[in-house]
Design a protein around this motif. Structure first.
Motif, PDB file in Angstrom:
ATOM      1  N   SER A  51       0.514  -1.491  -0.155  1.00 53.44           N
ATOM      2  CA  SER A  51      -0.108   0.101   0.455  1.00 53.44           C
ATOM      3  C   SER A  51       1.199   1.363  -0.176  1.00 53.44           C
ATOM      4  N   GLU A  52       1.854   1.209   0.253  1.00 54.38           N
ATOM      5  CA  GLU A  52       2.864   2.207   0.474  1.00 54.38           C
ATOM      6  C   GLU A  52       3.114   2.832  -1.108  1.00 54.38           C
ATOM      7  N   LEU A  53       2.850   1.767  -2.368  1.00 54.93           N
ATOM      8  CA  LEU A  53       3.447   2.321  -3.389  1.00 54.93           C
ATOM      9  C   LEU A  53       2.108   2.298  -4.036  1.00 54.93           C
ATOM     10  N   THR A  54       1.121   2.006  -3.904  1.00 53.82           N
ATOM     11  CA  THR A  54       0.324   2.161  -4.412  1.00 53.82           C
ATOM     12  C   THR A  54      -0.744   2.895  -4.224  1.00 53.82           C
ATOM     13  N   ASP A  55      -1.406   3.449  -5.906  1.00 49.82           N
ATOM     14  CA  ASP A  55      -2.392   4.356  -5.678  1.00 49.82           C
ATOM     15  C   ASP A  55      -3.549   4.485  -5.256  1.00 49.82           C
ATOM     16  N   ALA A  56      -3.748   5.579  -4.031  1.00 50.14           N
ATOM     17  CA  ALA A  56      -5.035   5.784  -3.082  1.00 50.14           C
ATOM     18  C   ALA A  56      -6.085   5.251  -4.421  1.00 50.14           C
ATOM     19  N   LYS A  57      -6.138   6.439  -5.092  1.00 49.99           N
ATOM     20  CA  LYS A  57      -6.900   5.944  -6.448  1.00 49.99           C
ATOM     21  C   LYS A  57      -7.125   4.487  -7.294  1.00 49.99           C
ATOM     22  N   GLN A  58      -6.585   3.936  -7.286  1.00 45.70           N
ATOM     23  CA  GLN A  58      -6.006   3.000  -8.206  1.00 45.70           C
ATOM     24  C   GLN A  58      -7.486   1.729  -7.790  1.00 45.70           C
ATOM     25  N   ARG A  59      -8.179   1.268  -9.026  1.00 49.49           N
ATOM     26  CA  ARG A  59      -9.236   0.202  -8.751  1.00 49.49           C
ATOM     27  C   ARG A  59      -8.134  -1.053  -9.240  1.00 49.49           C
ATOM     28  N   VAL A  60      -8.423  -2.011  -8.290  1.00 51.87           N
ATOM     29  CA  VAL A  60      -7.455  -3.156  -8.286  1.00 51.87           C
ATOM     30  C   VAL A  60      -7.844  -4.302  -9.729  1.00 51.87           C
ATOM     31  N   ASP A  61      -7.274  -4.664 -10.229  1.00 44.15           N
ATOM     32  CA  ASP A  61      -8.159  -4.893 -12.413  1.00 44.15           C
ATOM     33  C   ASP A  61      -7.259  -6.677 -11.636  1.00 44.15           C
ATOM     34  N   ASP A  62      -8.404  -7.195 -12.632  1.00 43.18           N
ATOM     35  CA  ASP A  62      -7.128  -8.762 -13.268  1.00 43.18           C
ATOM     36  C   ASP A  62      -5.598  -9.452 -13.508  1.00 43.18           C
ATOM     37  N   ALA A  63      -5.362  -8.005 -13.607  1.00 46.11           N
ATOM     38  CA  ALA A  63      -3.786  -8.258 -15.201  1.00 46.11           C
ATOM     39  C   ALA A  63      -3.139  -6.833 -14.516  1.00 46.11           C
ATOM     40  N   SER A  64      -3.095  -6.093 -13.567  1.00 49.28           N
ATOM     41  CA  SER A  64      -2.044  -5.050 -13.063  1.00 49.28           C
ATOM     42  C   SER A  64      -2.761  -4.297 -12.058  1.00 49.28           C
ATOM     43  N   ILE A  65      -1.484  -3.622 -11.206  1.00 51.08           N
ATOM     44  CA  ILE A  65      -2.240  -3.035  -9.975  1.00 51.08           C
ATOM     45  C   ILE A  65      -1.038  -1.359 -10.673  1.00 51.08           C
ATOM     46  N   ARG A  66      -2.537  -0.539 -10.610  1.00 54.15           N
ATOM     47  CA  ARG A  66      -1.445   0.976 -10.776  1.00 54.15           C
ATOM     48  C   ARG A  66      -1.098   1.233  -9.501  1.00 54.15           C
ATOM     49  N   LEU A  67      -0.080   2.216  -8.810  1.00 57.20           N
ATOM     50  CA  LEU A  67       1.614   2.506  -8.429  1.00 57.20           C
ATOM     51  C   LEU A  67       0.628   4.247  -8.510  1.00 57.20           C
ATOM     52  N   ARG A  68       2.040   4.296  -7.110  1.00 52.00           N
ATOM     53  CA  ARG A  68       2.173   6.017  -7.496  1.00 52.00           C
ATOM     54  C   ARG A  68       2.941   6.308  -8.532  1.00 52.00           C
ATOM     55  N   THR A  69       2.822   7.425  -8.917  1.00 47.95           N
ATOM     56  CA  THR A  69       4.083   7.987 -10.110  1.00 47.95           C
ATOM     57  C   THR A  69       5.546   8.449  -9.656  1.00 47.95           C
ATOM     58  N   ASP A  70       5.181   7.927  -8.765  1.00 48.85           N
ATOM     59  CA  ASP A  70       7.125   8.581  -7.705  1.00 48.85           C
ATOM     60  C   ASP A  70       7.725   7.395  -7.930  1.00 48.85           C
ATOM     61  N   VAL A  71       7.378   6.099  -8.238  1.00 46.26           N
ATOM     62  CA  VAL A  71       7.651   5.295  -7.379  1.00 46.26           C
ATOM     63  C   VAL A  71       9.281   4.450  -8.115  1.00 46.26           C
ATOM     64  N   THR A  72      10.403   4.392  -7.834  1.00 50.64           N
ATOM     65  CA  THR A  72      11.490   4.339  -8.214  1.00 50.64           C
ATOM     66  C   THR A  72      11.872   2.726  -7.913  1.00 50.64           C
ATOM     67  N   VAL A  73      13.277   2.704  -9.096  1.00 47.42           N
ATOM     68  CA  VAL A  73      13.412   0.929  -8.571  1.00 47.42           C
ATOM     69  C   VAL A  73      14.044   1.341  -7.278  1.00 47.42           C
ATOM     70  N   GLU A  74      14.441   1.611  -6.734  1.00 50.97           N
ATOM     71  CA  GLU A  74      14.948   1.405  -4.929  1.00 50.97           C
ATOM     72  C   GLU A  74      13.609   1.676  -4.258  1.00 50.97           C
ATOM     73  N   MET A  75      12.791   2.558  -4.515  1.00 53.56           N
ATOM     74  CA  MET A  75      11.566   2.162  -3.502  1.00 53.56           C
ATOM     75  C   MET A  75      10.804   1.059  -3.736  1.00 53.56           C
ATOM     76  N   TRP A  76      10.665   0.370  -5.020  1.00 51.54           N
ATOM     77  CA  TRP A  76      10.266  -0.986  -5.596  1.00 51.54           C
ATOM     78  C   TRP A  76      11.263  -2.532  -4.836  1.00 51.54           C
ATOM     79  N   ARG A  77      12.579  -1.851  -5.155  1.00 55.99           N
ATOM     80  CA  ARG A  77      13.705  -3.214  -4.620  1.00 55.99           C
ATOM     81  C   ARG A  77      13.022  -3.718  -3.313  1.00 55.99           C
ATOM     82  N   ALA A  78      13.113  -2.552  -2.504  1.00 59.08           N
ATOM     83  CA  ALA A  78      13.157  -2.563  -1.119  1.00 59.08           C
ATOM     84  C   ALA A  78      11.507  -3.235  -0.522  1.00 59.08           C
TER      85      ALA A  78
END
Length: 119
Positions: free
Chosen positions: A27-54
């Motif tokens: 949840s710390e990386l996901t877009d708060a306004k997102q709607r979950v679907d079968d194929a993908s999860i929308r993340l915040r636009t400021d997510v970096t590779v480092e944030m993702w890996r951590a």
């Protein structure tokens, strides 16, 4: 995962229940306004590779049950007779796919930025 600075998505193709579980867990990386679907999860636009890996480092050990929409509780049979916490826990458990989410977390992932966009 793909991102162009305006729409960052983690393409899991894991199904709604697994994606809802992953979105809650990360949840710390996901877009708060997102709607979950079968194929993908929308993340915040400021997510970096480092944030993702951590965030993925210990995600499998801290899987969370998905958030339950209050409207879903109203549709639950006998909802007025159930304590709110019990109804919420019941729906969250039904909505979760812990095995599917854990399986996705074992798969390799790539962070791709659309050409022409800088990150």
């Amino acid at each position: 995962m793909t991102g162009d600075g305006t729409d960052v998505r983690w393409w899991t193709w894991a199904g709604y229940r697994a994606n809802a579980t992953l979105a809650s867990t990360l949840s710390e990386l996901t877009d708060a306004k997102q709607r979950v679907d079968d194929a993908s999860i929308r993340l915040r636009t400021d997510v970096t590779v480092e944030m993702w890996r951590a965030a993925l480092t210990d995600a499998a050990e801290r899987l969370c049950l998905p958030e339950v929409d209050e409207r879903a509780l109203e549709g639950l049979k006998f909802s007025e007779a159930l304590p709110h916490a019990l109804a919420t826990a019941t729906l969250a458990a039904r909505l979760a796919d812990l095995d599917g989410a854990a399986s996705v977390l074992t798969e390799p992932s790539r962070f791709v930025v659309t050409p022409g966009k800088s990150r």
